[in-house]
Scaffold this active site. Structure first.
Site, short mmCIF file in Angstrom:
data_model
loop_
_atom_site.label_atom_id
_atom_site.label_comp_id
_atom_site.label_asym_id
_atom_site.label_seq_id
_atom_site.Cartn_x
_atom_site.Cartn_y
_atom_site.Cartn_z
N SER A 223 0.95 -0.95 0.00
CA SER A 223 0.17 -0.14 -0.13
C SER A 223 0.76 1.18 0.03
O SER A 223 1.60 1.67 -1.16
CB SER A 223 -1.11 -0.25 1.25
OG SER A 223 -1.99 0.79 0.90
N LYS A 227 3.81 2.02 -2.48
CA LYS A 227 4.33 3.34 -3.12
C LYS A 227 5.79 3.63 -3.05
O LYS A 227 6.61 3.80 -4.12
CB LYS A 227 3.49 4.41 -2.85
CG LYS A 227 1.91 4.23 -2.88
CD LYS A 227 1.11 5.45 -2.58
CE LYS A 227 -0.11 5.22 -1.57
NZ LYS A 227 -1.41 4.80 -2.71
N TRP A 314 -10.54 0.65 -4.40
CA TRP A 314 -10.05 1.87 -3.88
C TRP A 314 -8.53 1.94 -4.72
O TRP A 314 -8.23 3.03 -5.12
CB TRP A 314 -9.83 1.95 -2.54
CG TRP A 314 -9.25 3.15 -2.07
CD1 TRP A 314 -8.02 3.42 -1.16
CD2 TRP A 314 -9.82 4.49 -1.93
NE1 TRP A 314 -7.77 4.43 -0.68
CE2 TRP A 314 -8.98 5.42 -1.24
CE3 TRP A 314 -11.02 5.02 -2.35
CZ2 TRP A 314 -9.28 6.72 -0.78
CZ3 TRP A 314 -11.20 6.19 -1.89
CH2 TRP A 314 -10.32 6.87 -1.30
N HIS A 365 -8.03 -5.53 0.81
CA HIS A 365 -6.69 -4.76 0.69
C HIS A 365 -5.97 -5.13 2.03
O HIS A 365 -6.28 -4.94 3.25
CB HIS A 365 -6.88 -3.13 1.08
CG HIS A 365 -5.89 -2.50 0.94
ND1 HIS A 365 -5.15 -1.92 -0.03
CD2 HIS A 365 -5.28 -1.61 2.22
CE1 HIS A 365 -4.42 -1.20 0.20
NE2 HIS A 365 -4.23 -1.19 1.70
C1 GTR Z 1 -5.35 4.54 2.20
C2 GTR Z 1 -4.70 5.39 1.16
C3 GTR Z 1 -4.12 4.55 0.09
C4 GTR Z 1 -3.08 3.33 0.59
C5 GTR Z 1 -3.79 2.94 1.96
C6 GTR Z 1 -2.92 2.26 2.93
O1 GTR Z 1 -5.99 5.40 3.08
O2 GTR Z 1 -5.73 6.09 0.53
O3 GTR Z 1 -3.40 5.13 -1.01
O4 GTR Z 1 -1.87 3.87 0.76
O5 GTR Z 1 -4.24 3.84 2.63
O6 GTR Z 1 -1.62 2.62 3.00
O7 GTR Z 1 -2.96 0.96 3.36
#
Ligand code: GTR
Length: 388
Positions: A223, A227, A314, A365
């Protein structure tokens, strides 16, 4: 009220494929002066640095490299950790500049059975510290160290908060203490840049640890950490493999699709992740001189593996896969065509035997043992060219 609701709704995230706007991606192999890249030399000497600079100036910020000194201190060691399976080393990496230090603790397990030097996975931990517990009293699928060690790999981790706390109020209290001038620059380093910087300092350490095969170090992140893993892999060519799990917007997903999380949404919620200059692309993705396929292309010709989860719209699974598809041209330059089909594979059908790996795991996620299992298989394939 109805008008107000409609107004609010216009800002809502889109989850419908039919509502993805038409878009044109900047070409990976066309320089900003319009000429085309037809060989590796032009890619490496001209276009690659140009793309890197566009990402620095518009998205992730500069990557300052100068420091006065770096020290590695072994703070704890156990030759028979994990019931004798692994050699545990806890190292504090201290980097100094202008009399200020940043201290990044690194946890490292090296398999005792494997012949040295061993390949390694370096994990950027963005969740609770307990996920990488060196005592192994707490174990988690998020960082299944035993499984990785059993597969013949060393596994290391550091926590993002030691490089830059993940908060818009305090992200400066880490790497950025060394580089205060970055805070004033429009294209200055911010939190994600600091995490990637720390991954490179961990690589500095691994490079001089004789038990580690420094030519086979993979960087892994989930996540927001995913990045950072992509940015680290793009910047630092010492990383042999890059694994980016569910990285979504400003990770592996194409920004121009505006599917799920958008540039505006991410900048509003996490203003400390990217440059000030990135904010000019809020609701204005078409003006970006890059899109995320170009970030993936910067990793070429090194293998890259990207994932999604089926319920994680998302993070735009389709837009993530398309990013790989559009980055293929950089690999093809090296005659390492990933040969991806134009559309994503079915759920739970990993692409392992390619320079670009991918899977869309059924579920939410997260980073799970299914994801890690495929990372190991992908690494096996590329390091040994065989499955286990
Ligand atoms: C969310 C964010 C994502 C992702 C995620 C995470 O809130 O919008 O871009 O980075 O967190 O890190 O689990």
């Amino acid at each position: 009220l109805a008008m107000l609701l409609l107004g609010a709704n216009a800002q809502a995230q889109n989850y419908e494929e039919a509502k993805v706007p038409a878009y044109t991606l900047p070409a990976v192999l066309q320089k900003s002066d319009g000429t085309f890249v037809r060989n590796i030399a032009t890619w490496e000497k001209e276009r690659r640095p140009e793309i890197l600079m566009l990402f620095e100036d518009n998205v992730y910020g500069q990557m300052p490299e100068a420091y006065d000194s770096i020290q590695y201190t072994l703070t704890n060691e156990a030759p028979d950790a994990m019931q004798g399976k692994a050699h545990l080393k806890e190292i504090e990496i201290a980097v100094w500049r202008n009399n200020k230090p940043v201290r990044i603790p690194l946890v490292l397990f090296i398999p005792n059975k494997a012949r040295n030097p061993v390949p390694a996975f370096l994990f950027i931990n963005n969740r609770d510290q307990s996920n990488t517990d060196p005592t192994r009293a707490t174990k988690s699928d998020f960082w299944p160290a035993e499984k990785v060690v059993d597969s013949g790999y060393a596994i290391a981790a550091f926590h993002v908060s030691d490089a830059a706390p993940d908060s818009k109020e305090t992200y400066q209290e880490g790497v950025l203490q060394l580089y205060p001038e970055q805070l004033k620059a429009e294209n200055g380093m911010r939190a994600i840049g600091a995490w990637a910087w720390a991954a490179s300092r961990a690589m500095d350490y691994l490079q001089q640890d004789k038990e580690i095969d420094a030519g086979k170090v993979a960087v892994v992140g989930h996540s927001r950490g995913g990045k950072a893993a992509l940015w680290a892999g793009a910047q630092d060519q010492r990383f042999a493999l890059v694994f980016s799990n569910c990285s979504g917007n400003t990770g592996a997903a194409l920004s121009r699709r505006k599917f799920g999380e958008t540039v505006k949404k991410i900048n509003d919620t996490f203003p400390h992740w990217f440059t000030d200059s990135y904010k000019q692309y809020n609701d204005n993705e078409a003006a970006l001189p890059v899109d995320q396929h170009m970030l993936v292309a910067l990793i070429a010709p090194r293998p890259v593996y990207v994932t999604n989860a089926s319920e994680d719209l998302w993070a735009d699974p389709k837009g993530t896969y398309l990013s790989l598809v559009h980055a293929q041209k950089a690999y093809a330059l090296y005659s390492k065509d990933p040969k991806l089909s134009p559309g994503p594979p079915a759920i739970d059908s990993p692409i392992l035997h390619s320079y670009m790996g991918y899977h869309n795991r059924k579920g939410k996620h997260d980073l799970t043992s299914y994801d890690w299992q495929n990372f190991i298989l992908f690494a096996n394939y590329h390091y040994q060219n065989k499955d286990r």
